[in-house]
Design an enzyme around this catalytic site. Structure first.
Site, PDB file in Angstrom:
ATOM      1  N   GLU A   1     -32.298   8.949  13.943  1.00  0.00           N
ATOM      2  CA  GLU A   1     -32.854   8.522  15.232  1.00  0.00           C
ATOM      3  C   GLU A   1     -34.196   7.848  14.943  1.00  0.00           C
ATOM      4  O   GLU A   1     -34.952   8.316  14.088  1.00  0.00           O
ATOM      5  CB  GLU A   1     -33.071   9.733  16.141  1.00  0.00           C
ATOM      6  CG  GLU A   1     -31.807  10.447  16.530  1.00  0.00           C
ATOM      7  CD  GLU A   1     -30.874   9.585  17.370  1.00  0.00           C
ATOM      8  OE1 GLU A   1     -31.371   8.804  18.206  1.00  0.00           O
ATOM      9  OE2 GLU A   1     -29.654   9.699  17.183  1.00  0.00           O
TER      10      GLU A   1
ATOM     11  N   TRP B   1     -46.751  -5.354  -2.871  1.00  0.00           N
ATOM     12  CA  TRP B   1     -47.385  -6.051  -4.011  1.00  0.00           C
ATOM     13  C   TRP B   1     -47.825  -7.457  -3.617  1.00  0.00           C
ATOM     14  O   TRP B   1     -48.585  -8.093  -4.336  1.00  0.00           O
ATOM     15  CB  TRP B   1     -46.412  -6.143  -5.198  1.00  0.00           C
ATOM     16  CG  TRP B   1     -46.099  -4.820  -5.821  1.00  0.00           C
ATOM     17  CD1 TRP B   1     -44.951  -4.098  -5.667  1.00  0.00           C
ATOM     18  CD2 TRP B   1     -46.932  -4.045  -6.691  1.00  0.00           C
ATOM     19  NE1 TRP B   1     -45.020  -2.924  -6.382  1.00  0.00           N
ATOM     20  CE2 TRP B   1     -46.224  -2.869  -7.028  1.00  0.00           C
ATOM     21  CE3 TRP B   1     -48.228  -4.217  -7.225  1.00  0.00           C
ATOM     22  CZ2 TRP B   1     -46.745  -1.871  -7.861  1.00  0.00           C
ATOM     23  CZ3 TRP B   1     -48.736  -3.229  -8.061  1.00  0.00           C
ATOM     24  CH2 TRP B   1     -48.009  -2.082  -8.375  1.00  0.00           C
TER      25      TRP B   1
ATOM     26  N   GLY C   1     -54.520  -1.247   8.984  1.00  0.00           N
ATOM     27  CA  GLY C   1     -55.327  -2.473   9.016  1.00  0.00           C
ATOM     28  C   GLY C   1     -55.788  -2.787  10.436  1.00  0.00           C
ATOM     29  O   GLY C   1     -56.961  -3.089  10.675  1.00  0.00           O
TER      30      GLY C   1
ATOM     31  N   HIS D   1     -57.220   2.588   5.480  1.00  0.00           N
ATOM     32  CA  HIS D   1     -56.269   3.351   4.646  1.00  0.00           C
ATOM     33  C   HIS D   1     -56.784   4.773   4.410  1.00  0.00           C
ATOM     34  O   HIS D   1     -56.007   5.718   4.356  1.00  0.00           O
ATOM     35  CB  HIS D   1     -56.033   2.638   3.313  1.00  0.00           C
ATOM     36  CG  HIS D   1     -55.305   1.329   3.456  1.00  0.00           C
ATOM     37  ND1 HIS D   1     -54.182   1.186   4.237  1.00  0.00           N
ATOM     38  CD2 HIS D   1     -55.529   0.098   2.924  1.00  0.00           C
ATOM     39  CE1 HIS D   1     -53.750  -0.068   4.182  1.00  0.00           C
ATOM     40  NE2 HIS D   1     -54.555  -0.750   3.392  1.00  0.00           N
TER      41      HIS D   1
ATOM     42  N   LEU E   1     -42.669  23.193   2.632  1.00  0.00           N
ATOM     43  CA  LEU E   1     -42.415  21.821   3.084  1.00  0.00           C
ATOM     44  C   LEU E   1     -42.215  20.934   1.856  1.00  0.00           C
ATOM     45  O   LEU E   1     -43.023  20.970   0.932  1.00  0.00           O
ATOM     46  CB  LEU E   1     -43.627  21.308   3.882  1.00  0.00           C
ATOM     47  CG  LEU E   1     -43.553  19.856   4.348  1.00  0.00           C
ATOM     48  CD1 LEU E   1     -42.627  19.709   5.558  1.00  0.00           C
ATOM     49  CD2 LEU E   1     -44.934  19.319   4.724  1.00  0.00           C
TER      50      LEU E   1
ATOM     51  N   ASP F   1     -47.672   2.982   9.625  1.00  0.00           N
ATOM     52  CA  ASP F   1     -48.139   1.595   9.726  1.00  0.00           C
ATOM     53  C   ASP F   1     -49.323   1.485  10.695  1.00  0.00           C
ATOM     54  O   ASP F   1     -49.468   2.308  11.602  1.00  0.00           O
ATOM     55  CB  ASP F   1     -46.971   0.706  10.189  1.00  0.00           C
ATOM     56  CG  ASP F   1     -47.229  -0.765   9.899  1.00  0.00           C
ATOM     57  OD1 ASP F   1     -48.160  -1.083   9.133  1.00  0.00           O
ATOM     58  OD2 ASP F   1     -46.486  -1.601  10.445  1.00  0.00           O
TER      59      ASP F   1
HETATM   60  C1  IPE Z   1     -44.421  -0.773   5.943  1.00  0.00           C
HETATM   61  O1  IPE Z   1     -45.517  -1.388   6.496  1.00  0.00           O
HETATM   62  C2  IPE Z   1     -44.781  -0.161   4.612  1.00  0.00           C
HETATM   63  C3  IPE Z   1     -45.645   1.009   4.666  1.00  0.00           C
HETATM   64  C4  IPE Z   1     -46.053   1.620   5.735  1.00  0.00           C
HETATM   65  C5  IPE Z   1     -46.043   1.505   3.380  1.00  0.00           C
HETATM   66  P1  IPE Z   1     -45.833  -2.926   6.250  1.00  0.00           P
HETATM   67  O2  IPE Z   1     -47.067  -3.220   7.003  1.00  0.00           O
HETATM   68  O3  IPE Z   1     -45.821  -3.242   4.816  1.00  0.00           O
HETATM   69  O4  IPE Z   1     -44.566  -3.617   6.925  1.00  0.00           O
HETATM   70  P2  IPE Z   1     -44.385  -5.076   7.533  1.00  0.00           P
HETATM   71  O5  IPE Z   1     -44.943  -6.054   6.533  1.00  0.00           O
HETATM   72  O6  IPE Z   1     -45.140  -5.106   8.820  1.00  0.00           O
HETATM   73  O7  IPE Z   1     -42.926  -5.221   7.751  1.00  0.00           O
HETATM   74  C1  IPE Z   2     -49.943   0.646   6.608  1.00  0.00           C
HETATM   75  O1  IPE Z   2     -50.982  -0.030   7.191  1.00  0.00           O
HETATM   76  C2  IPE Z   2     -50.263   1.078   5.213  1.00  0.00           C
HETATM   77  C3  IPE Z   2     -49.591   0.288   4.170  1.00  0.00           C
HETATM   78  C4  IPE Z   2     -48.691  -0.632   4.343  1.00  0.00           C
HETATM   79  C5  IPE Z   2     -49.972   0.571   2.810  1.00  0.00           C
HETATM   80  P1  IPE Z   2     -51.107  -1.621   7.104  1.00  0.00           P
HETATM   81  O2  IPE Z   2     -52.074  -1.963   6.013  1.00  0.00           O
HETATM   82  O3  IPE Z   2     -49.792  -2.266   6.999  1.00  0.00           O
HETATM   83  O4  IPE Z   2     -51.767  -1.948   8.508  1.00  0.00           O
HETATM   84  P2  IPE Z   2     -51.456  -3.170   9.456  1.00  0.00           P
HETATM   85  O5  IPE Z   2     -49.988  -3.219   9.664  1.00  0.00           O
HETATM   86  O6  IPE Z   2     -51.961  -4.392   8.752  1.00  0.00           O
HETATM   87  O7  IPE Z   2     -52.200  -2.865  10.703  1.00  0.00           O
HETATM   88 MG    MG Z   3     -48.467  -2.992   8.335  1.00  0.00          MG
END
Ligand code: IPE
Ligand code: IPE
Ligand code: MG
Length: 249
Positions: A214, A80, A34, A48, A142, A31
Site C-alpha cells: 500500500e 550519484w 532539500g 539532510h 526492530l 524525500d
Molecule cells: C528518492 O528521492 C531517493 C531517496 C529518498 C534516497 P529522490 O529525490 O532522489 O527522487 P526523485 O529524483 O525526486 O525521483
Molecule cells: C531526500 O531529500 C534525501 C536524498 C535523496 C538523499 P532530497 O535531497 O531529495 O530533497 P528534495 O527532494 O530536493 O527536496
Molecule cells: Mg528528492
C-alpha cells in the site's frame, strides 16, 4: 522554526492507541530534505542532517507502534547524479550515524542491515557498515534495512546474475527463486510504503517487493514528518482493503 520544534516535541510525548494490527514491514522514501532546507533558509547539508535527526524519532515511534521491520531509502543509485559535494555530505552522514549512534541503536534492540551495492562506497565506509551489521545481528526489536546505494532495477539485475552464476536451470526460475536472490532475501514484502514531500513515484525503491504494498504519500517534507503523521499513515493503512487481485466478499 521554534514553533515547529515545539510541536514535534509535544507530539513525541503523546501515547497513541495501539494499532490493530500494525503493518509488519514499512518502507519509507525519505524525500524533501532539500526543499525543507530551502524553506528554512538552511543549506542542503543541514536539510539532510535534519532528516537524519528525524529518523531517530521515527525509529523510536516504529518500536512503540509495533512495526517490526523498517526499510529506509537513504541514497539511490541515481543519487550519484548529484554534485560531488552533496554526495560527500551524504556519505559523511552515514559514517557519522554509525560512529555515533551504533551503541544507542544496539541498546534499543535495532538490528541493522544494508540493501544495495556496497562495492562503490569508500572501503572505510563499507567496513563500518559491515561492522555495524555484525554488531547488531542478534537484536530483534526492530530490523532496520538501510537502502544506501540502492536501486530496484540494479537489484533485479544483480539477482538475475546470481541465478545465472548458480546455474539454476530456466524451468526452475520462479518468483520465489528471484525473491531469494534479492538484497531483501529473508524479508517479507513491505506492507506499506510511505513517501514524504508529495512526489507520486517510486524512484526505483523496492520495485520488485512492493508489487502489493500500500502506498501513502504526504506533502510533508521528511524532516517534518513526525510521530503524529506517522501514526496517521499507519491508521490509513489499516483502513485499506488489500485484495491481492482476489475478491473480498
Ligand atoms: C528518492 O528521492 C531517493 C531517496 C529518498 C534516497 P529522490 O529525490 O532522489 O527522487 P526523485 O529524483 O525526486 O525521483
Ligand atoms: C531526500 O531529500 C534525501 C536524498 C535523496 C538523499 P532530497 O535531497 O531529495 O530533497 P528534495 O527532494 O530536493 O527536496
Ligand atoms: Mg528528492
Amino acid at each position: 522554526m521554534a514553533d515547529t520544534i515545539q510541536t514535534q516535541n509535544s507530539v513525541d510525548q503523546i501515547e497513541f492507541p495501539p494499532l490493530d494490527p500494525p503493518p509488519y514491514h514499512v518502507g519509507i522514501i525519505m524525500d524533501g530534505n532539500g526543499r525543507w532546507a530551502k524553506q528554512n533558509n538552511k543549506s542542503r547539508f543541514e536539510g539532510h542532517k535534519a532528516g537524519t535527526e528525524n529518523l531517530r524519532r521515527i525509529l523510536r515511534s516504529s518500536v512503540e507502534f509495533g512495526v517490526k521491520m523498517l526499510t529506509i531509502y537513504a541514497f539511490s543509485t541515481e543519487n550519484w547524479k548529484r554534485p560531488p559535494f552533496e554526495i560527500m555530505g551524504l556519505m559523511k552522514i552515514l559514517e557519522n550515524v554509525i560512529d555515533k549512534e551504533l551503541d544507542e541503536l544496539n541498546r534499543n534492540g535495532v538490528q541493522l542491515r544494508h540493501i544495495g551495492e556496497l562495492e562503490r562506497l569508500r572501503p572505510v565506509i563499507r567496513d563500518k557498515v559491515l561492522y555495524a551489521i555484525d554488531y547488531t545481528k542478534n537484536n530483534d526489536k526492530l530490523v532496520l534495512n538501510v537502502a544506501f546505494n540502492y536501486g530496484g532495477r540494479d537489484e533485479i539485475v544483480h539477482a538475475v546474475k546470481k541465478v545465472i552464476a548458480e546455474k539454476i536451470p530456466p524451468n526452475e526460475v520462479t518468483e520465489e527463486v528471484l525473491s531469494r536472490h534479492m538484497y531483501t532475501a529473508d524479508c517479507p514484502d513491505p506492507d506499506l510504503i510511505i513517501r514524504t514531500s508529495g512526489e507520486f513515484r517510486t524512484s526505483n525503491f523496492l520495485i520488485w517487493q512492493a508489487a502489493y504494498a500500500e502506498y501513502y504519500i504526504t506533502p510533508t517534507y521528511w524532516p517534518d514528518f513526525d510521530k503524529g503523521e506517522y501514526y496517521k499513515a499507519l491508521q490509513v493503512f489499516n483502513q485499506r482493503d488489500r485484495r491481492y487481485g482476489g475478491r473480498n466478499e
